[in-house]
Design a protein around this motif. Sequence first.
Motif, PDB file in Angstrom:
ATOM      1  N   LEU A  53       0.825  -1.206   0.000  1.00 48.07           N
ATOM      2  CA  LEU A  53       0.000   0.000   0.000  1.00 48.07           C
ATOM      3  C   LEU A  53       0.861   1.259   0.000  1.00 48.07           C
ATOM      4  CD1 LEU A  53      -2.802  -1.101   2.487  1.00 48.07           C
ATOM      5  CD2 LEU A  53      -2.791  -1.217  -0.019  1.00 48.07           C
ATOM      6  N   ALA A  54       1.947   1.238   0.742  1.00 45.47           N
ATOM      7  CA  ALA A  54       2.848   2.399   0.753  1.00 45.47           C
ATOM      8  C   ALA A  54       3.446   2.616  -0.631  1.00 45.47           C
ATOM      9  CB  ALA A  54       3.959   2.196   1.784  1.00 45.47           C
ATOM     10  N   PHE A  55       3.847   1.519  -1.292  1.00 47.65           N
ATOM     11  CA  PHE A  55       4.434   1.639  -2.622  1.00 47.65           C
ATOM     12  C   PHE A  55       3.397   2.058  -3.655  1.00 47.65           C
ATOM     13  CE2 PHE A  55       8.211  -1.454  -1.708  1.00 47.65           C
ATOM     14  CZ  PHE A  55       8.760  -0.515  -0.856  1.00 47.65           C
ATOM     15  N   SER A  56       2.151   1.673  -3.450  1.00 52.08           N
ATOM     16  CA  SER A  56       1.080   2.121  -4.338  1.00 52.08           C
ATOM     17  C   SER A  56       0.888   3.635  -4.209  1.00 52.08           C
ATOM     18  CB  SER A  56      -0.219   1.384  -4.014  1.00 52.08           C
ATOM     19  OG  SER A  56      -1.232   1.744  -4.920  1.00 52.08           O
ATOM     20  N   GLU A  57       0.965   4.134  -2.984  1.00 50.74           N
ATOM     21  CA  GLU A  57       0.884   5.585  -2.783  1.00 50.74           C
ATOM     22  C   GLU A  57       2.088   6.288  -3.408  1.00 50.74           C
ATOM     23  OE1 GLU A  57      -0.235   7.066   1.059  1.00 50.74           O
ATOM     24  OE2 GLU A  57      -1.687   5.446   1.331  1.00 50.74           O
ATOM     25  N   LEU A  58       3.248   5.663  -3.322  1.00 48.76           N
ATOM     26  CA  LEU A  58       4.430   6.213  -3.975  1.00 48.76           C
ATOM     27  C   LEU A  58       4.218   6.266  -5.489  1.00 48.76           C
ATOM     28  CD1 LEU A  58       7.348   7.249  -3.953  1.00 48.76           C
ATOM     29  CD2 LEU A  58       8.102   4.840  -3.874  1.00 48.76           C
ATOM     30  N   ALA A  59       3.620   5.223  -6.047  1.00 52.80           N
ATOM     31  CA  ALA A  59       3.322   5.222  -7.490  1.00 52.80           C
ATOM     32  C   ALA A  59       2.437   6.400  -7.849  1.00 52.80           C
ATOM     33  CB  ALA A  59       2.656   3.908  -7.897  1.00 52.80           C
ATOM     34  N   ASP A  60       1.386   6.639  -7.081  1.00 54.46           N
ATOM     35  CA  ASP A  60       0.506   7.788  -7.349  1.00 54.46           C
ATOM     36  C   ASP A  60       1.287   9.097  -7.297  1.00 54.46           C
ATOM     37  OD1 ASP A  60      -1.732   6.164  -7.659  1.00 54.46           O
ATOM     38  OD2 ASP A  60      -2.401   6.439  -5.587  1.00 54.46           O
ATOM     39  N   HIS A  61       2.170   9.199  -6.332  1.00 55.47           N
ATOM     40  CA  HIS A  61       2.985  10.407  -6.184  1.00 55.47           C
ATOM     41  C   HIS A  61       3.900  10.601  -7.405  1.00 55.47           C
ATOM     42  CE1 HIS A  61       5.217  13.521  -4.035  1.00 55.47           C
ATOM     43  NE2 HIS A  61       6.326  12.934  -4.456  1.00 55.47           N
ATOM     44  N   LEU A  62       4.550   9.530  -7.836  1.00 58.38           N
ATOM     45  CA  LEU A  62       5.457   9.623  -8.983  1.00 58.38           C
ATOM     46  C   LEU A  62       4.696   9.913 -10.276  1.00 58.38           C
ATOM     47  CD1 LEU A  62       7.891   6.705  -8.085  1.00 58.38           C
ATOM     48  CD2 LEU A  62       8.291   9.180  -7.819  1.00 58.38           C
ATOM     49  N   ILE A  63       3.519   9.337 -10.431  1.00 57.92           N
ATOM     50  CA  ILE A  63       2.705   9.613 -11.614  1.00 57.92           C
ATOM     51  C   ILE A  63       2.307  11.089 -11.646  1.00 57.92           C
ATOM     52  CG2 ILE A  63       0.439   9.191 -12.670  1.00 57.92           C
ATOM     53  CD1 ILE A  63       0.801   6.221 -11.703  1.00 57.92           C
ATOM     54  N   ALA A  64       1.894  11.625 -10.504  1.00 60.32           N
ATOM     55  CA  ALA A  64       1.538  13.047 -10.445  1.00 60.32           C
ATOM     56  C   ALA A  64       2.734  13.921 -10.805  1.00 60.32           C
ATOM     57  CB  ALA A  64       1.010  13.400  -9.057  1.00 60.32           C
ATOM     58  N   ARG A  65       3.892  13.557 -10.310  1.00 59.56           N
ATOM     59  CA  ARG A  65       5.099  14.325 -10.637  1.00 59.56           C
ATOM     60  C   ARG A  65       5.418  14.220 -12.122  1.00 59.56           C
ATOM     61  NH1 ARG A  65      10.051  13.309  -7.276  1.00 59.56           N
ATOM     62  NH2 ARG A  65      10.713  14.940  -8.681  1.00 59.56           N
TER      63      ARG A  65
END
Length: 151
Positions: A53-65
Amino acid sequence: MSARTLEDDKRLMAPMLAACPSFQADWDLFLEDWKDNLEESGTKDEGGLPLYLAFSELADHLIARLENNDTDNFQSVFQVVEEWVVNGNHYESEAAVVGLVEDLTAEHRYKKAKPERFLQWLGPQSKKWWFEVIDFWDRLDKDNFRPLSID
């Protein structure tokens, strides 16, 4: 193998937070959200966090960036990802592939960018798993199921 602890997970995330300081606020919220669950379930010192779940949130963050063309430190970010995939224990490697790399391949998570833009920053093993994940979903869509195995 000894059980993962919250401190293990914090140590695991330290290089990512150094490479991607903009994720710190999301990570702090994640820790806060899971703090009570860990304490109530008695896993505060055993079992650690749900890294998927933490890495999924990281994915969302990287996609937004990526969609904001804010990619200056992506080389460093994906060096950490490669380290997790190659040198993490089984759970960490699998979480990096299934929780992060897989989410980065999912086109429905993007508003304007394409997932393939991430390929330029992936290390050799991360890139291998990128294509394995895509192949897995293609096979599943064609009723040709074969499990994805990190081993």
